[in-house]
Design a protein around this motif. Structure first.
Motif, PDB file in Angstrom:
ATOM      1  N   VAL A 143       0.858  -1.186   0.000  1.00 46.12           N
ATOM      2  CA  VAL A 143       0.000   0.000   0.000  1.00 46.12           C
ATOM      3  C   VAL A 143       0.891   1.231   0.000  1.00 46.12           C
ATOM      4  CG1 VAL A 143      -1.849   1.226   1.219  1.00 46.12           C
ATOM      5  CG2 VAL A 143      -1.709  -1.274   1.357  1.00 46.12           C
ATOM      6  N   ARG A 144       0.523   2.240  -0.762  1.00 45.79           N
ATOM      7  CA  ARG A 144       1.289   3.494  -0.817  1.00 45.79           C
ATOM      8  C   ARG A 144       0.373   4.657  -0.460  1.00 45.79           C
ATOM      9  NH1 ARG A 144       5.958   2.827  -4.314  1.00 45.79           N
ATOM     10  NH2 ARG A 144       6.012   0.702  -5.139  1.00 45.79           N
ATOM     11  N   GLY A 145       0.951   5.695   0.169  1.00 42.49           N
ATOM     12  CA  GLY A 145       0.139   6.865   0.455  1.00 42.49           C
ATOM     13  C   GLY A 145       0.690   7.702   1.583  1.00 42.49           C
ATOM     14  N   VAL A 146      -0.153   8.605   2.079  1.00 39.76           N
ATOM     15  CA  VAL A 146       0.194   9.488   3.196  1.00 39.76           C
ATOM     16  C   VAL A 146      -1.039   9.672   4.077  1.00 39.76           C
ATOM     17  CG1 VAL A 146       1.958  10.796   1.923  1.00 39.76           C
ATOM     18  CG2 VAL A 146      -0.412  11.538   1.858  1.00 39.76           C
ATOM     19  N   GLY A 147      -0.806  10.117   5.299  1.00 37.68           N
ATOM     20  CA  GLY A 147      -1.896  10.572   6.154  1.00 37.68           C
ATOM     21  C   GLY A 147      -2.706   9.474   6.812  1.00 37.68           C
ATOM     22  N   ASP A 148      -3.759   9.924   7.530  1.00 36.47           N
ATOM     23  CA  ASP A 148      -4.577   9.000   8.301  1.00 36.47           C
ATOM     24  C   ASP A 148      -5.302   7.987   7.420  1.00 36.47           C
ATOM     25  OD1 ASP A 148      -3.721  10.484  10.405  1.00 36.47           O
ATOM     26  OD2 ASP A 148      -5.680  11.306  10.954  1.00 36.47           O
ATOM     27  N   GLY A 149      -5.756   8.422   6.233  1.00 36.06           N
ATOM     28  CA  GLY A 149      -6.448   7.500   5.342  1.00 36.06           C
ATOM     29  C   GLY A 149      -5.554   6.335   4.935  1.00 36.06           C
ATOM     30  N   PHE A 150      -4.286   6.630   4.699  1.00 35.22           N
ATOM     31  CA  PHE A 150      -3.317   5.582   4.349  1.00 35.22           C
ATOM     32  C   PHE A 150      -3.159   4.597   5.502  1.00 35.22           C
ATOM     33  CE2 PHE A 150       1.221   4.520   5.047  1.00 35.22           C
ATOM     34  CZ  PHE A 150       1.391   3.593   4.025  1.00 35.22           C
ATOM     35  N   LEU A 151      -3.007   5.110   6.735  1.00 38.62           N
ATOM     36  CA  LEU A 151      -2.844   4.222   7.888  1.00 38.62           C
ATOM     37  C   LEU A 151      -4.084   3.355   8.094  1.00 38.62           C
ATOM     38  CD1 LEU A 151      -1.070   6.613  10.426  1.00 38.62           C
ATOM     39  CD2 LEU A 151      -0.047   4.742   9.118  1.00 38.62           C
ATOM     40  N   GLU A 152      -5.255   3.932   7.893  1.00 39.60           N
ATOM     41  CA  GLU A 152      -6.492   3.143   8.043  1.00 39.60           C
ATOM     42  C   GLU A 152      -6.563   2.047   6.984  1.00 39.60           C
ATOM     43  OE1 GLU A 152      -9.426   6.407  10.180  1.00 39.60           O
ATOM     44  OE2 GLU A 152      -9.336   6.305   7.989  1.00 39.60           O
ATOM     45  N   ARG A 153      -6.095   2.346   5.759  1.00 43.01           N
ATOM     46  CA  ARG A 153      -6.074   1.293   4.725  1.00 43.01           C
ATOM     47  C   ARG A 153      -5.109   0.176   5.099  1.00 43.01           C
ATOM     48  NH1 ARG A 153      -4.240   2.731  -0.497  1.00 43.01           N
ATOM     49  NH2 ARG A 153      -3.430   4.728   0.226  1.00 43.01           N
ATOM     50  N   CYS A 154      -4.090   0.498   5.914  1.00 40.25           N
ATOM     51  CA  CYS A 154      -3.143  -0.516   6.395  1.00 40.25           C
ATOM     52  C   CYS A 154      -3.702  -1.311   7.576  1.00 40.25           C
ATOM     53  CB  CYS A 154      -1.824   0.135   6.814  1.00 40.25           C
ATOM     54  SG  CYS A 154      -0.893   0.848   5.453  1.00 40.25           S
ATOM     55  N   GLY A 155      -4.855  -0.893   8.096  1.00 35.29           N
ATOM     56  CA  GLY A 155      -5.461  -1.612   9.206  1.00 35.29           C
ATOM     57  C   GLY A 155      -5.135  -1.046  10.571  1.00 35.29           C
ATOM     58  N   VAL A 156      -4.617   0.187  10.618  1.00 33.34           N
ATOM     59  CA  VAL A 156      -4.281   0.812  11.895  1.00 33.34           C
ATOM     60  C   VAL A 156      -5.514   1.507  12.452  1.00 33.34           C
ATOM     61  CG1 VAL A 156      -2.817   2.489  13.080  1.00 33.34           C
ATOM     62  CG2 VAL A 156      -1.900   1.164  11.168  1.00 33.34           C
ATOM     63  N   GLY A 157      -5.938   1.107  13.652  1.00 31.61           N
ATOM     64  CA  GLY A 157      -7.045   1.781  14.320  1.00 31.61           C
ATOM     65  C   GLY A 157      -6.541   3.061  14.964  1.00 31.61           C
ATOM     66  N   LEU A 158      -7.165   4.196  14.638  1.00 33.20           N
ATOM     67  CA  LEU A 158      -6.665   5.493  15.103  1.00 33.20           C
ATOM     68  C   LEU A 158      -7.491   6.023  16.269  1.00 33.20           C
ATOM     69  CD1 LEU A 158      -5.898   7.096  11.611  1.00 33.20           C
ATOM     70  CD2 LEU A 158      -4.330   5.900  13.156  1.00 33.20           C
ATOM     71  N   THR A 159      -8.037   5.124  17.086  1.00 35.23           N
ATOM     72  CA  THR A 159      -8.813   5.526  18.255  1.00 35.23           C
ATOM     73  C   THR A 159      -7.998   5.272  19.527  1.00 35.23           C
ATOM     74  OG1 THR A 159      -9.790   3.338  18.570  1.00 35.23           O
ATOM     75  CG2 THR A 159     -10.910   4.838  17.039  1.00 35.23           C
ATOM     76  N   ALA A 160      -8.420   5.905  20.623  1.00 33.77           N
ATOM     77  CA  ALA A 160      -7.711   5.740  21.900  1.00 33.77           C
ATOM     78  C   ALA A 160      -7.830   4.318  22.417  1.00 33.77           C
ATOM     79  CB  ALA A 160      -8.274   6.720  22.928  1.00 33.77           C
ATOM     80  N   GLU A 161      -8.885   3.594  22.013  1.00 36.86           N
ATOM     81  CA  GLU A 161      -9.071   2.226  22.496  1.00 36.86           C
ATOM     82  C   GLU A 161      -8.136   1.246  21.809  1.00 36.86           C
ATOM     83  OE1 GLU A 161     -11.529   4.197  21.464  1.00 36.86           O
ATOM     84  OE2 GLU A 161     -12.256   4.731  23.470  1.00 36.86           O
ATOM     85  N   ALA A 162      -7.726   1.553  20.566  1.00 41.01           N
ATOM     86  CA  ALA A 162      -6.804   0.669  19.849  1.00 41.01           C
ATOM     87  C   ALA A 162      -5.392   0.857  20.411  1.00 41.01           C
ATOM     88  CB  ALA A 162      -6.826   0.979  18.359  1.00 41.01           C
TER      89      ALA A 162
END
Length: 207
Positions: A143-162
């Motif tokens: 996967v290629r990209g930048v920013g939060d959308g890129f991390l979410e496509r990688c499966g990274v949960g960007l919430t405090a619970e994750a």
């Protein structure tokens, strides 16, 4: 909120990271048929809502990720993340010598996926064996990209619970230095299971 580890648990996690990344380096060296030097990984355990900011500071600019979904004891993603500028030299190191330039470009994605698969699975297999848990993975995706959308496509949960574990490493495959981060992004339940597994590991070591 994410889990909190005490000093002993953090030391154990760092040891697991050192061993896992070390074995990944050995597997990568065998793959390319040459030496690979690696820095001692710096390990951070952070809530998901802090991951984006930390990665922007450590790895600014466009990124490439090789990502695999986790199954078994932990749910989430395992990711080999690197600056876009590191992608081509890393792929070149993995390609057989003598590959024509016109063919090399087409093989970059395949080579990156193979390198990521070897690094991630060597690291996860080692950690799983030491923790006494089974960790499964899917086939790698680039996967290629930048920013939060890129991390979410990688499966990274960007919430405090994750929760995310960041192993920042530098591979040196002469004549290139390839900087990267191995990220284990876990959901809240898996983060709690990781803490329990680390506790059992410490108990076995100290017994």
């Amino acid at each position: 909120m994410g889990i909190d580890l005490d000093e002993l648990e953090r030391d154990a996690l760092t040891e697991l990271g050192n061993i896992g990344v070390g074995r990944a380096t050995t597997a990568f060296s065998r793959m390319i048929g040459g030496p690979v030097e690696i820095s001692v990984p710096m390990v951070s355990l952070v809530p998901g809502d802090r991951v984006s900011g930390l990665l922007r500071s450590a790895l600014p600019g466009p990124l490439i990720a090789v990502t695999e979904c986790l199954s078994g004891a932990f749910l989430g993603s395992a990711i080999l993340l690197m600056p876009e500028r590191s992608g081509l030299p890393l792929a070149a190191a993995a390609l057989p010598p003598g590959v024509p330039k016109e063919d090399a470009a087409e093989l970059v994605e395949e080579a990156l996926a193979e390198v990521g698969n070897i690094v991630l699975n060597s690291c996860l297999s080692s950690m799983g064996n030491l923790l006494g848990v089974a960790i499964g993975t899917t086939l790698p995706q680039v996967v290629r990209g930048v920013g939060d959308g890129f991390l979410e496509r990688c499966g990274v949960g960007l919430t405090a619970e994750a929760q995310a574990i960041l192993f920042h490493v530098t591979f040196r495959t002469p004549p290139h230095d390839v900087e990267g981060t191995v990220v284990l992004a876990l959901d809240a339940g898996s983060a709690a299971e990781l803490k329990a597994a680390i506790g059992r590991y410490i108990g076995r070591v100290l017994a």
